[in-house]
Design an enzyme around this catalytic site. Structure first.
Site, PDB file in Angstrom:
ATOM      1  N   LYS B  18      -3.083  -7.367   2.763  1.00  7.50           N
ATOM      2  CA  LYS B  18      -1.764  -6.773   2.494  1.00  7.50           C
ATOM      3  C   LYS B  18      -0.985  -7.621   1.494  1.00  7.50           C
ATOM      4  CE  LYS B  18      -0.049  -6.160   6.683  1.00  7.50           C
ATOM      5  NZ  LYS B  18       0.876  -5.785   7.783  1.00  7.50           N
ATOM      6  N   LYS B  20      -2.139  -9.773  -0.584  1.00  7.82           N
ATOM      7  CA  LYS B  20      -2.807  -9.847  -1.877  1.00  7.82           C
ATOM      8  C   LYS B  20      -2.579  -8.579  -2.698  1.00  7.82           C
ATOM      9  CE  LYS B  20      -6.233 -13.360  -0.812  1.00  7.82           C
ATOM     10  NZ  LYS B  20      -7.654 -13.735  -0.710  1.00  7.82           N
ATOM     11  N   GLU B  38       2.841   1.679  -5.149  1.00  6.27           N
ATOM     12  CA  GLU B  38       4.182   1.939  -4.625  1.00  6.27           C
ATOM     13  C   GLU B  38       4.416   1.097  -3.369  1.00  6.27           C
ATOM     14  OE1 GLU B  38       6.198   3.726  -6.332  1.00  6.27           O
ATOM     15  OE2 GLU B  38       7.892   3.888  -4.959  1.00  6.27           O
ATOM     16  N   ARG B  43      -3.496  -2.094   9.156  1.00 10.45           N
ATOM     17  CA  ARG B  43      -3.543  -2.161  10.613  1.00 10.45           C
ATOM     18  C   ARG B  43      -4.965  -2.490  11.065  1.00 10.45           C
ATOM     19  NH1 ARG B  43      -7.515   0.041  10.817  1.00 10.45           N
ATOM     20  NH2 ARG B  43      -8.093   2.226  10.769  1.00 10.45           N
ATOM     21  N   GLU B 137     -11.791  -1.651   5.094  1.00 14.78           N
ATOM     22  CA  GLU B 137     -11.734  -0.426   4.300  1.00 14.78           C
ATOM     23  C   GLU B 137     -10.360  -0.309   3.648  1.00 14.78           C
ATOM     24  OE1 GLU B 137     -13.477   3.745   5.342  1.00 14.78           O
ATOM     25  OE2 GLU B 137     -11.341   3.837   5.808  1.00 14.78           O
ATOM     26  N   GLU B 152      -1.822  15.303   9.455  1.00 16.89           N
ATOM     27  CA  GLU B 152      -3.119  15.684   9.999  1.00 16.89           C
ATOM     28  C   GLU B 152      -3.541  14.732  11.108  1.00 16.89           C
ATOM     29  OE1 GLU B 152      -6.691  14.624   8.506  1.00 16.89           O
ATOM     30  OE2 GLU B 152      -7.794  16.397   9.154  1.00 16.89           O
TER      31      GLU B 152
END
Lengths: 207, 207, 207, 207
Positions: B18, B20, B38, B43, B137, B152
């Site tokens: 995060k 980086k 942006e 998590r 990922e 969704e």
């Protein structure tokens, strides 16, 4: 000089190293329920301090990246003096940085009373134009050492480096009080470790 | 299984990645006054979701570290579709991780309407027992893609994976609305780039 | 008992009071370049500690909101002993809370060696069902007092409230070392204030 | 004008309001497992923007505190259009602030395509010299409204307020796409609510 462009990788290195060293604390607390690290802070040296130090030491501004080692600064605070070398050892073992220098101001404290262990590292930052290796200084110290250093720093700032002799004497006495506090804590720690061994031994005997 | 011990390096990887990837945003904003990124979130997969996915896919719990690629998950949100490949390119160029797989669900969106670009990386974490390489990922998507995916996800959760057909139809229509929003934005962007070129040209002519 | 529902307003109060008391630090630093507040921390009491304290003191669980004053706990750390009463005075003057009790463990330290100033306040939180007034305890102390208290807390935890006599003796000696450090710091502070007055006087004379 | 001193209470108000409105999200998630609030951001208006707006609107700098309502700005983002009025209602019900004005740019969107609900509040901040009431603007909007507004803002910045006609046309089309996305989402939401009622009814019948 475009300071924000020049300092951006240093700022990034500070953010990353803070997260990485705080990570140790979490790993320790999850695995062993206590950690040699109490807390971690960091900062990029403010531009006026950079200019002042460059002038004082005769460092040309285009050699800051190699001649000023503390543009990126990290502080690691420990509860006990003995924790300091554990933290230093962990830093030495990392594969994502290189230690380039160590200064032990605990064995040999400065004349002012200052105590801390300094590790200078070379750390790679991924910028938008590729990898860039920068220098960062990691200071490892106890809470008491840090407390004293904070006061000394604000006095130095107030007196612009020329602390009056009587205040200097007071500061040295405070440094001694901080030192004694660390000593008392170290002895409590030994007491605890011995108590724990007795306790484990007793439990083992009873099983 | 001691989940907190097992997941600790994944949690550390999420925190580091995060910081980086947010770093890119700052580098871009300082150098070019705007950024393809942006915002960035991350998590560690919650334990109930891990168990559910392991059961569904028949992954033994002792093979989670190699068979489940999204225990550590990072999301990078972009304003424009064209920014996505810029971010992917930057990830590929990093020297502190290895890309092991890429999945382009933008060119070939999922049947549900899902669009995103996934990059699976191998990332080294420094634990208290040494370096450990883990999988993470990174999902790169526009704000509109993300907005849709959030809805969704919460519907899937509510209906436990069995979204009723009429809600599915609605979701597909919303996915189309999100897609159209991205299209409109892309066209605005081209408009802007053309306008900027005219502007620069005009200024150059006048000098 | 649904602990997360019961504790939600306490958690909210901790978050708000932290931001509010940290605000003082910023106001002081902007206006006067230094602050009586060094840093502020906060926490909601963990459920196991609540249960243990309720049992020990015979507090029924349905009277926790009135009988246990430190479910929401805030700590304010100061550099100097003299700063403590400045902070207490500021808390008393706030119009967004009511002080309901004060305990001065600095003038009268506890037998264990514990020193701190406690202020219990009634603080209104806006929940989704309207305003709810809750109790919170604010502890104001120096860095040295805090350092000592942290150690004592972890020893109490380790020994489940029964610290062995020899460790207790050590703790008392550490408490004295912390006290002496505070004393030395106070004297440095006076020295500084006198120095500053001379300095201002001298400048005034020369104009 | 000493901007940092003047803006300090506004900065404090932004910090407090962010924590307070984020608190709603947590209360909702703990009590009802979902929240009308998706996320909350805030900022103090940058000095160049203040000066530019003051000049444009003819506001004397010594009347900024009463004439410029958005020096302190908060944004609350919702998933669904229907959530917006729930959030507004909660703000109206708070006892720690006064609503002084509301502007409904959703029922009556601006000519540019801008949609949002604005609530101007009077909020008391505790400074080191006592309580000070300041104005703050809270903007409540959906994620799609926010997405569009972010783009429009950066275009306005790029073109210094004079967006070319063709880009304006594109922006209006994007605003429509954002609007349609909100419409689709609202319909999904109704579908979900109806599905949930069926589901609850069916369960009730079966018991």
């Amino acid at each position: 000089m475009e300071w924000d462009v020049f300092l951006a990788p240093y700022s990034q290195a500070v953010d990353e190293l803070k997260i990485k060293l705080r990570g140790y604390r979490d790993f320790y607390e999850i695995a062993l329920k206590n950690s040699p690290i109490e807390f971690v802070t960091g900062r990029v040296k403010p531009v006026p301090s950079i200019l002042e130090k460059a002038r004082r030491r005769g460092i040309p501004l285009d050699q800051l990246n190699t001649q000023m080692q503390d543009l990126a600064g990290i502080r690691v605070m420990c509860q006990f003096v003995d924790d300091i070398m554990k933290v230093v050892e962990m830093i030495r073992n990392r594969t994502d940085l290189n230690v380039v220098e160590e200064k032990d101001y605990i064995k040999e404290k400065k004349k002012s009373g200052y105590r801390s262990y300094h590790v200078v590292v070379q750390y790679p930052v991924q910028t938008i134009t590729g990898e860039k290796k920068i220098l960062a200084e990691i200071q490892v110290r106890t809470l008491a050492m840090n407390f004293w250093a904070t006061i000394e720093h604000s006095l130095n700032y107030k007196y612009k480096g020329n602390i009056p002799t009587d205040v200097k004497v007071r500061l040295l006495r405070a440094a001694e009080a901080a030192f004694r506090l660390d000593e008392e804590m170290s002895q409590i720690r030994e007491e605890i470790l011995i108590a724990q061994q007795h306790f484990s031994q007793k439990n083992a005997d009873e099983e």
